[in-house]
Design an enzyme around this catalytic site. Structure first.
Site, PDB file in Angstrom:
ATOM      1  CD  GLU A 143      -1.802  -2.344   1.645  1.00 55.26           C
ATOM      2  OE1 GLU A 143      -0.619  -2.612   1.951  1.00 55.26           O
ATOM      3  OE2 GLU A 143      -2.735  -3.167   1.786  1.00 55.26           O
ATOM      4  CG  PHE A 187     -10.108  -9.364  11.581  1.00 56.54           C
ATOM      5  CD1 PHE A 187      -8.862  -9.806  12.034  1.00 56.54           C
ATOM      6  CD2 PHE A 187     -10.371  -9.374  10.219  1.00 56.54           C
ATOM      7  CE1 PHE A 187      -7.905 -10.251  11.139  1.00 56.54           C
ATOM      8  CE2 PHE A 187      -9.415  -9.829   9.322  1.00 56.54           C
ATOM      9  CZ  PHE A 187      -8.167 -10.262   9.780  1.00 56.54           C
ATOM     10  CD  GLN A 188      -7.719  -7.104   8.029  1.00 58.64           C
ATOM     11  OE1 GLN A 188      -8.619  -6.811   7.244  1.00 58.64           O
ATOM     12  NE2 GLN A 188      -6.592  -7.695   7.654  1.00 58.64           N
ATOM     13  CE  LYS A 210     -17.509  -5.891   4.024  1.00 59.49           C
ATOM     14  NZ  LYS A 210     -16.901  -7.215   4.204  1.00 59.49           N
ATOM     15  CG  MET A 252      22.967  11.660   2.814  1.00 58.50           C
ATOM     16  SD  MET A 252      24.186  12.809   2.141  1.00 58.50           S
ATOM     17  CE  MET A 252      23.292  13.519   0.773  1.00 58.50           C
TER      18      MET A 252
HETATM   19  C1  LIG Z   1      12.719   5.412   5.031  1.00 63.19           C
HETATM   20  C2  LIG Z   1      14.028   6.028   5.358  1.00 63.19           C
HETATM   21  N1  LIG Z   1      14.854   5.457   6.257  1.00 63.19           N
HETATM   22  C3  LIG Z   1      16.045   6.024   6.548  1.00 63.19           C
HETATM   23  C4  LIG Z   1      16.439   7.180   5.951  1.00 63.19           C
HETATM   24  C5  LIG Z   1      17.786   7.814   6.294  1.00 63.19           C
HETATM   25  N2  LIG Z   1      18.667   7.830   5.116  1.00 63.19           N
HETATM   26  C6  LIG Z   1      18.839   8.949   4.358  1.00 63.19           C
HETATM   27  S1  LIG Z   1      19.834   8.695   3.043  1.00 63.19           S
HETATM   28  C7  LIG Z   1      20.100   7.093   3.474  1.00 63.19           C
HETATM   29  C8  LIG Z   1      20.974   6.210   2.630  1.00 63.19           C
HETATM   30  C9  LIG Z   1      20.379   5.887   1.315  1.00 63.19           C
HETATM   31  O1  LIG Z   1      21.161   4.897   0.689  1.00 63.19           O
HETATM   32  P1  LIG Z   1      21.052   4.663  -0.863  1.00 63.19           P
HETATM   33  O2  LIG Z   1      19.635   4.540  -1.266  1.00 63.19           O
HETATM   34  O3  LIG Z   1      21.939   3.541  -1.240  1.00 63.19           O
HETATM   35  O4  LIG Z   1      21.566   6.039  -1.473  1.00 63.19           O
HETATM   36  P2  LIG Z   1      23.042   6.675  -1.513  1.00 63.19           P
HETATM   37  O5  LIG Z   1      23.100   7.710  -0.443  1.00 63.19           O
HETATM   38  O6  LIG Z   1      24.017   5.570  -1.293  1.00 63.19           O
HETATM   39  O7  LIG Z   1      23.126   7.274  -2.864  1.00 63.19           O
HETATM   40  C10 LIG Z   1      19.411   6.781   4.650  1.00 63.19           C
HETATM   41  C11 LIG Z   1      19.462   5.472   5.312  1.00 63.19           C
HETATM   42  C12 LIG Z   1      15.533   7.771   5.045  1.00 63.19           C
HETATM   43  N3  LIG Z   1      15.786   8.930   4.440  1.00 63.19           N
HETATM   44  N4  LIG Z   1      14.356   7.169   4.743  1.00 63.19           N
END
Ligand SMILES: Cc1ncc(C[n+]2csc(CCOP(=O)(O)OP(=O)(O)O)c2C)c(N)n1
Ligand SMILES: [Mg+2]
Lengths: 163, 572
Positions: free
Chosen positions: B51, B113-114, B163, B480
């Protein structure tokens, strides 16, 4: 600074939770909150007292206004206004205390609304400072229970908050 | 008089509202609605695999078309799975209606439920939410939901539908309201004339002006007016990450985007300006850096449809509440008719200064003889698609590189989760775009971390033939996060490595798509050309890029706008 914000709200389920949710979600402070329907049954009147810098208060009023169910609001503390709070207090009242309490209640223009051999229940209305003053005057040691409604307020003079 | 069941009313209302697509996933509480869907073919339903993806798809559709997206899910887990998507849309003010099944009204409150209190759960991340209390209300509730979602400052609206509101054999009169009027909701339709006049006077008198535009320009469909005003004035313009495309990036008045990873010249010009005209942006912390050090010499004019965005973090000298297109139109007229003209000498020396800044950094990065630089991939893609693709992205370094090195001349083509920063957004968003733009190139620029957050949608793409191109900038790390650890935690890479990566090529093939691996620099351009030539295929392009690259410029934490790292070793 302390502010009294008065809100006309659609009288719908969930509307109140949006207001309360907004305050906690954005880390605003609620000191008191009162809400009840008005003469127009589709509207509720909500009064909230809060504190914050001018910038925070500006955000509070703007964010409240953004809620779809908020119809109108006013910061009563911006103009002259009347504020009232109602308090019910149970006080230990035995022996010589009984006359003493009665005198204090009279001075504060309250009423004793229920009596037992050892307890007085006092009703008092006024602004919050006056209610605080009464508790101080009777001394906290004799206080068994305090119930306060929270502040409600209205602007002085011709000004009205309506549709 | 037309009698319909609640479920039929719902679908009919969607038709009358002009909805083409809904993205969703069925379940018990929504089955009456799904049955009504089955018995018509005006509204098409796209079955996702999770979803959250349905919401991002609706979001991608909304960002590319400017029209509200629609989602349909069941109660409980179906509804709670939408929350991240809804919060993503909320932070970026994207119009959307999320229809959620709910247990029968007679069961609410009994932990049936749900059963989940979706009104309560979604409340902090929606513009508004509504529940249906009687089947007869459905057309009005639906109309209201779209009206609220798409007017004023747009946002997601959740509709909770017990529902028993959709029972098949209980029929009521169907009346679709022509107009919706709400006494408590009246978004501004024009700005205050006096304030607009004041703003124009200040603009014309400024010596070091800059226009700072945001996502509001795109949402408010005001790119045309903005471009006209900026060209008329001859002033520099920068925009936010969300505002990319609101003004042509290839135009010389455009300084690129600003903020944490913005261009050197944008951040410098902001810091040294004497007047900032902010149009549909919100002085977010990723833009301003430390607010107390923000642009010390600048006076600020702030145009926004949402009064609460004005003076929230940075005080405005001239606030203007109103729709950006209408306000800009008035400004254009005033500038044209004004006897005052911009101070030509002052503006010329301001430009001279800006050009020096531009020459100083100019988005340079070090290239290497053998490793593929992520920036290079984006530049190549931009060249091969002539800067005309729809580009969605996930969150991380790849997102910043995409935003920095792909040059967008048009609005609605750069699609990313700016406010919430939701990994997993990019791929489903690309699907939402592709569905309605089958002839356009749609690229999802992602990382090996992010893509795995909604990778199950490869299956949906097979079912509906959505040939998007997934560009996986594979640095084998949560890049990052790793960059921050390099900069702030002495390179202690706590949990930021991606071990046991799947073979993305086989994975794509398992879902019936094409996979292409690029790991040699000399193959980059030819292989990307081949990929783009496969018009009818979803291609998963797994590109092994430099694992040690950082995103620059980068503002120094808690500094002013002008305090930046320009590379691993240069700090200004
Ligand atoms: C749902 C979610 N969880 C954690 C983060 C924190 N976060 C920001 S950038 C990142 C790394 C992303 O890795 P990747 O998709 O491989 O991109 P890269 O930076 O390596 O290009 C994380 C874990 C986030 N932004 N969103
Ligand atoms: Mg990565």
């Amino acid at each position: 600074m302390r502010r009294i914000i008065s809100v006309l709200l659609e009288n719908e389920p969930g509307a109140l939770s949006r207001v309360v949710g907004l305050f906690s979600q954005r880390n605003y402070n609620i000191e008191t909150l009162t809400v009840a329907p008005t003469e127009d049954e589709t509207l509720s009147r909500l009064t909230v007292t809060t504190t914050g810098s001018d910038k925070v208060i500006e955000q509070i009023t703007k964010q409240l206004n953004k809620l779809i169910e908020v119809v109108k609001l006013v910061d009563l503390t911006e103009g002259s206004h009347i504020e009232r709070e109602l308090m019910l207090v149970k006080l230990k009242a035995t022996g010589s205390q009984r006359a003493e309490i009665k005198r204090t209640v009279d001075i504060f223009r309250g009423q004793i609304v229920d009596v037992t051999s050892s307890v007085y229940t006092v009703q008092l209305a006024g602004d919050s400072e006056k209610l605080d003053g009464f508790i101080q005057a009777v001394g906290t040691s004799g206080v068994l229970e305090v119930v306060r409604t929270g502040v409600s307020g209205i602007a002085r003079g011709e000004k009205v908050l309506s549709l | 008089m037309e009698l319909l069941s609640g479920a039929d009313m719902l679908i009919r209302s969607l038709q009358d509202e002009g909805i083409e697509y809904i993205y969703g996933y069925p379940g018990g509480a929504a089955l009456h609605i799904y049955d009504a869907l089955f018995r018509q073919d005006n509204v098409k339903h796209i079955l996702v695999r999770h979803e959250q993806a349905a919401v991002h798809m609706a979001d991608g559709y909304a960002r590319a078309t400017g029209k509200p997206g629609t989602v349909l899910v069941t109660s409980g887990p179906g509804a709670t799975n939408t929350i991240t998507g809804i919060a993503t849309a909320f932070m970026d003010s994207i119009p959307m209606v999320v229809l959620c099944g709910q247990v029968a009204s007679t069961l609410i409150g009994e932990d049936a439920f749900q059963e989940t209190d979706m009104i309560g759960v979604s409340r902090p991340v929606v513009k508004h939410n509504l529940s249906v209390r009687h089947p007869e209300e459905i057309p009005e509730v639906i109309r209201k939901a779209y009206y609220i979602a798409s007017t004023g400052r747009p946002g997601p609206v959740v509709v909770d539908i017990p529902k028993d509101m959709t029972t098949p054999n209980e029929r009521y009169e169907y009346v679709f309201p022509k107009k919706i009027k709400l006494r408590s909701y009246n978004p501004a339709i024009r700005g205050h004339a006096g304030q607009i006049k004041k703003a124009v006077d200040m603009l014309l008198a400024a010596k070091r002006p800059i226009i700072y535009a945001g996502g509001g320009v795109i949402l408010g469909k005001a790119s045309g007016q903005l471009t006209e005003l900026v060209r008329m004035l001859g002033y520099p313009i920068t925009n936010t990450l969300m505002g990319i495309g609101c003004y042509p990036a290839s135009d010389k008045q455009h300084l690129g985007w600003l903020g944490m990873h913005g261009t050197y010249e944008s951040n410098m010009a902001m810091h040294h300006s004497d007047l900032i005209l902010c149009v549909g942006a919100r002085f977010d912390d990723r833009v301003t850096n430390a607010t107390e050090k923000f642009c010390p010499g600048a006076r600020i004019v702030h145009i926004d449809i949402d009064p609460a965005s004005i003076s929230k973090t940075i005080d405005a000298d001239v606030p203007i509440v109103g729709p950006v297109d209408a306000v800009l139109k008035e400004m254009i007229t005033l500038v044209r008719e004004s006897k005052e003209k911009p101070d030509a000498d002052a503006i010329a020396s301001w430009w001279k200064q800006i050009e020096e800044w531009r020459a100083f950094h100019g988005m340079r990065y070090e290239t290497s003889a053998d490793t593929i630089k992520p920036q290079e991939v984006i530049e190549t893609l931009c060249r091969l698609t002539k800067g005309e693709a729809f580009v969605t992205s996930d969150v991380g370094q790849h997102q910043m590189f995409a935003a920095q090195y792909y040059k967008f001349d048009k609005p609605n083509r750069w699609i990313n989760s700016g406010g919430l920063g939701t990994m997993g957004f990019g791929f489903p968003a690309a699907m939402g775009v592709k569905l309605t733009h089958p002839d356009d190139e749609v690229l999802c620029i992602t990382g090996e971390g992010s893509i795995q957050m909604n990778i199950q949608e490869l299956s949906t793409c097979k079912q509906y033939n959505l040939p998007v191109k997934i560009i996986n900038l594979n640095n084998q790390a949560l890049g990052m996060v790793k960059q921050w650890q390099d900069m702030n935690y002495e390179s202690r890479h706590s949990q930021s490595y991606m071990e046991s990566l799947p073979d993305f090529i086989k994975l794509a093939e398992a879902y019936g798509h094409v996979g292409v691996r690029i790991d040699r620099k000399e193959d980059l351009e030819t292989k990307l050309k081949e990929v783009l030539a496969m018009k009818d295929e979803l291609v998963f392009v797994d590109i092994y890029v430099d694992r040690f690259e950082h995103v620059y410029p980068m503002q120094v934490a808690r500094g002013s706008m002008k305090d930046m790292w320009l590379s691993k070793t240069e700090r200004v």
